[in-house]
Design an enzyme around this catalytic site. Structure first.
Site, PDB file in Angstrom:
ATOM      1  N   ASP A   1     -89.843  51.247  78.029  1.00 43.88           N
ATOM      2  CA  ASP A   1     -91.020  52.080  78.245  1.00 43.88           C
ATOM      3  C   ASP A   1     -92.178  51.524  77.421  1.00 43.88           C
ATOM      4  O   ASP A   1     -92.079  50.431  76.840  1.00 43.88           O
ATOM      5  CB  ASP A   1     -90.726  53.555  77.934  1.00 43.88           C
ATOM      6  CG  ASP A   1     -90.526  53.846  76.452  1.00 43.88           C
ATOM      7  OD1 ASP A   1     -90.620  52.917  75.603  1.00 43.88           O
ATOM      8  OD2 ASP A   1     -90.278  55.022  76.123  1.00 43.88           O
ATOM      9  N   HIS A   2     -93.262  52.280  77.352  1.00 42.87           N
ATOM     10  CA  HIS A   2     -94.483  51.840  76.666  1.00 42.87           C
ATOM     11  C   HIS A   2     -94.293  51.576  75.173  1.00 42.87           C
ATOM     12  O   HIS A   2     -94.993  50.750  74.601  1.00 42.87           O
ATOM     13  CB  HIS A   2     -95.588  52.891  76.849  1.00 42.87           C
ATOM     14  CG  HIS A   2     -95.200  54.234  76.304  1.00 42.87           C
ATOM     15  ND1 HIS A   2     -94.404  55.108  77.030  1.00 42.87           N
ATOM     16  CD2 HIS A   2     -95.483  54.849  75.139  1.00 42.87           C
ATOM     17  CE1 HIS A   2     -94.225  56.205  76.320  1.00 42.87           C
ATOM     18  NE2 HIS A   2     -94.855  56.075  75.163  1.00 42.87           N
TER      19      HIS A   2
ATOM     20  N   CYS B   1     -86.357  51.874  74.331  1.00 45.21           N
ATOM     21  CA  CYS B   1     -87.447  52.855  74.287  1.00 45.21           C
ATOM     22  C   CYS B   1     -87.693  53.142  72.812  1.00 45.21           C
ATOM     23  O   CYS B   1     -87.298  52.338  71.966  1.00 45.21           O
ATOM     24  CB  CYS B   1     -87.128  54.111  75.105  1.00 45.21           C
ATOM     25  SG  CYS B   1     -85.791  55.148  74.493  1.00 45.21           S
ATOM     26  N   GLY B   2     -88.326  54.235  72.493  1.00 43.62           N
ATOM     27  CA  GLY B   2     -88.621  54.530  71.089  1.00 43.62           C
ATOM     28  C   GLY B   2     -87.375  54.606  70.230  1.00 43.62           C
ATOM     29  O   GLY B   2     -87.294  53.991  69.173  1.00 43.62           O
ATOM     30  N   THR B   3     -86.373  55.370  70.694  1.00 44.83           N
ATOM     31  CA  THR B   3     -85.123  55.513  69.948  1.00 44.83           C
ATOM     32  C   THR B   3     -83.934  54.864  70.641  1.00 44.83           C
ATOM     33  O   THR B   3     -82.896  54.663  70.027  1.00 44.83           O
ATOM     34  CB  THR B   3     -84.766  57.002  69.752  1.00 44.83           C
ATOM     35  OG1 THR B   3     -84.535  57.588  71.038  1.00 44.83           O
ATOM     36  CG2 THR B   3     -85.864  57.739  69.007  1.00 44.83           C
TER      37      THR B   3
ATOM     38  N   VAL C   1     -82.301  56.442  72.835  1.00 40.44           N
ATOM     39  CA  VAL C   1     -81.499  57.579  73.287  1.00 40.44           C
ATOM     40  C   VAL C   1     -81.883  58.008  74.697  1.00 40.44           C
ATOM     41  O   VAL C   1     -81.045  58.071  75.596  1.00 40.44           O
ATOM     42  CB  VAL C   1     -81.601  58.763  72.302  1.00 40.44           C
ATOM     43  CG1 VAL C   1     -80.893  59.987  72.854  1.00 40.44           C
ATOM     44  CG2 VAL C   1     -81.037  58.370  70.941  1.00 40.44           C
ATOM     45  N   GLY C   2     -83.141  58.322  74.922  1.00 44.94           N
ATOM     46  CA  GLY C   2     -83.566  58.829  76.223  1.00 44.94           C
ATOM     47  C   GLY C   2     -83.292  57.874  77.357  1.00 44.94           C
ATOM     48  O   GLY C   2     -82.768  58.267  78.413  1.00 44.94           O
TER      49      GLY C   2
ATOM     50  N   HIS D   1     -64.006  48.437  73.086  1.00 40.20           N
ATOM     51  CA  HIS D   1     -63.217  49.640  73.338  1.00 40.20           C
ATOM     52  C   HIS D   1     -63.665  50.433  74.559  1.00 40.20           C
ATOM     53  O   HIS D   1     -62.849  51.129  75.168  1.00 40.20           O
ATOM     54  CB  HIS D   1     -63.254  50.564  72.127  1.00 40.20           C
ATOM     55  CG  HIS D   1     -62.578  50.000  70.924  1.00 40.20           C
ATOM     56  ND1 HIS D   1     -62.392  50.733  69.778  1.00 40.20           N
ATOM     57  CD2 HIS D   1     -62.043  48.776  70.673  1.00 40.20           C
ATOM     58  CE1 HIS D   1     -61.771  49.987  68.872  1.00 40.20           C
ATOM     59  NE2 HIS D   1     -61.559  48.794  69.389  1.00 40.20           N
ATOM     60  N   ASN D   2     -64.959  50.372  74.893  1.00 36.85           N
ATOM     61  CA  ASN D   2     -65.499  51.222  75.960  1.00 36.85           C
ATOM     62  C   ASN D   2     -66.026  50.441  77.153  1.00 36.85           C
ATOM     63  O   ASN D   2     -66.507  51.040  78.113  1.00 36.85           O
ATOM     64  CB  ASN D   2     -66.618  52.114  75.408  1.00 36.85           C
ATOM     65  CG  ASN D   2     -66.186  52.871  74.172  1.00 36.85           C
ATOM     66  OD1 ASN D   2     -66.688  52.607  73.086  1.00 36.85           O
ATOM     67  ND2 ASN D   2     -65.238  53.778  74.314  1.00 36.85           N
TER      68      ASN D   2
ATOM     69  N   ARG E   1     -88.565  51.866  67.680  1.00 36.82           N
ATOM     70  CA  ARG E   1     -89.062  52.584  66.498  1.00 36.82           C
ATOM     71  C   ARG E   1     -87.972  52.743  65.447  1.00 36.82           C
ATOM     72  O   ARG E   1     -88.232  53.276  64.375  1.00 36.82           O
ATOM     73  CB  ARG E   1     -89.587  53.954  66.913  1.00 36.82           C
ATOM     74  CG  ARG E   1     -90.800  53.877  67.811  1.00 36.82           C
ATOM     75  CD  ARG E   1     -91.262  55.241  68.255  1.00 36.82           C
ATOM     76  NE  ARG E   1     -92.454  55.125  69.088  1.00 36.82           N
ATOM     77  CZ  ARG E   1     -92.740  55.960  70.068  1.00 36.82           C
ATOM     78  NH1 ARG E   1     -91.945  56.980  70.345  1.00 36.82           N
ATOM     79  NH2 ARG E   1     -93.832  55.785  70.785  1.00 36.82           N
TER      80      ARG E   1
ATOM     81  N   HIS F   1     -57.372  50.883  75.701  1.00 38.30           N
ATOM     82  CA  HIS F   1     -58.802  51.138  75.890  1.00 38.30           C
ATOM     83  C   HIS F   1     -59.140  51.266  77.379  1.00 38.30           C
ATOM     84  O   HIS F   1     -59.983  52.073  77.760  1.00 38.30           O
ATOM     85  CB  HIS F   1     -59.641  50.046  75.230  1.00 38.30           C
ATOM     86  CG  HIS F   1     -59.341  49.900  73.770  1.00 38.30           C
ATOM     87  ND1 HIS F   1     -59.594  50.896  72.854  1.00 38.30           N
ATOM     88  CD2 HIS F   1     -58.790  48.879  73.076  1.00 38.30           C
ATOM     89  CE1 HIS F   1     -59.220  50.496  71.654  1.00 38.30           C
ATOM     90  NE2 HIS F   1     -58.724  49.268  71.759  1.00 38.30           N
TER      91      HIS F   1
ATOM     92  N   ARG G   1     -58.402  54.692  78.580  1.00 40.81           N
ATOM     93  CA  ARG G   1     -59.421  55.658  78.141  1.00 40.81           C
ATOM     94  C   ARG G   1     -60.718  55.504  78.932  1.00 40.81           C
ATOM     95  O   ARG G   1     -61.351  56.499  79.288  1.00 40.81           O
ATOM     96  CB  ARG G   1     -59.658  55.503  76.645  1.00 40.81           C
ATOM     97  CG  ARG G   1     -58.433  55.917  75.853  1.00 40.81           C
ATOM     98  CD  ARG G   1     -58.532  55.541  74.411  1.00 40.81           C
ATOM     99  NE  ARG G   1     -57.283  55.883  73.738  1.00 40.81           N
ATOM    100  CZ  ARG G   1     -56.884  55.315  72.620  1.00 40.81           C
ATOM    101  NH1 ARG G   1     -57.633  54.384  72.036  1.00 40.81           N
ATOM    102  NH2 ARG G   1     -55.738  55.673  72.066  1.00 40.81           N
TER     103      ARG G   1
END
Length: 152
Positions: free
Chosen positions: A8-9, A65-67, A69-70, A98-99, A109, A133, A136
């Site tokens: 993103d920006h 992105c910033g974090t 997360v989103g 594992h995943n 950021r 794994h 799972r």
């Protein structure tokens, strides 16, 4: 390897730096992100990269992105995607081992460019270990494939 990258920006400069770095490592990089610093919506770019991974247009993806997360939450809404947000290399490596994650996300950021490179390196160098794994990961994918959320 063909890697889709989206942002993103808040992450235009980091995306540019990571794209150059990935190319220096010998990867082909496909840009699905914005190149503008004007405010935009991260879910658009998370979905674009996730769809490219899902459709086999790219082998894997990197989202910023910033974090982180989103944009990773948006990517994880696409069937078959296992996106992980990492702020350090150990989690990135283990997420692949594992995943069997197929998209890596981090925050512009949150981490600096050198840490971002270390996270990318750890994730790209790791290999899925399979075995227990795999069982799972299959359980996680079964959740996605159920019509409802009730445990059977």
């Amino acid at each position: 390897m063909k890697i889709g990258i989206g942002n993103d920006h808040s992450a235009v400069e980091m995306k540019k730096n990571i794209s150059v770095y990935l190319k220096e490592l010998g990867h082909e990089v496909i840009n699905y992100g914005t190149d503008s610093s004007e405010s935009c919506n991260y879910p658009v770019y998370g979905e674009k990269v996730a769809a490219a991974v899902q459709d086999g247009e790219v082998d894997c993806g990197v989202l910023i992105c910033g974090t982180g997360v989103g944009i990773s939450l948006a990517a994880n809404k696409v069937r078959g995607i296992r996106a992980v947000v990492c702020s350090e290399p150990c989690s990135a490596r283990l997420s692949k081992e594992h995943n069997n994650t197929n998209i890596l996300a981090f925050g512009a950021r949150i981490v600096g460019i050198e840490m971002a490179k270390m996270i990318v390196d750890a994730w790209l160098e790791a290999e899925f270990q399979g075995g227990r794994h795999a069982d799972r990961v299959n359980m996680v994918m079964d959740i996605e494939n159920r019509k409802g959320n009730a445990i059977e």
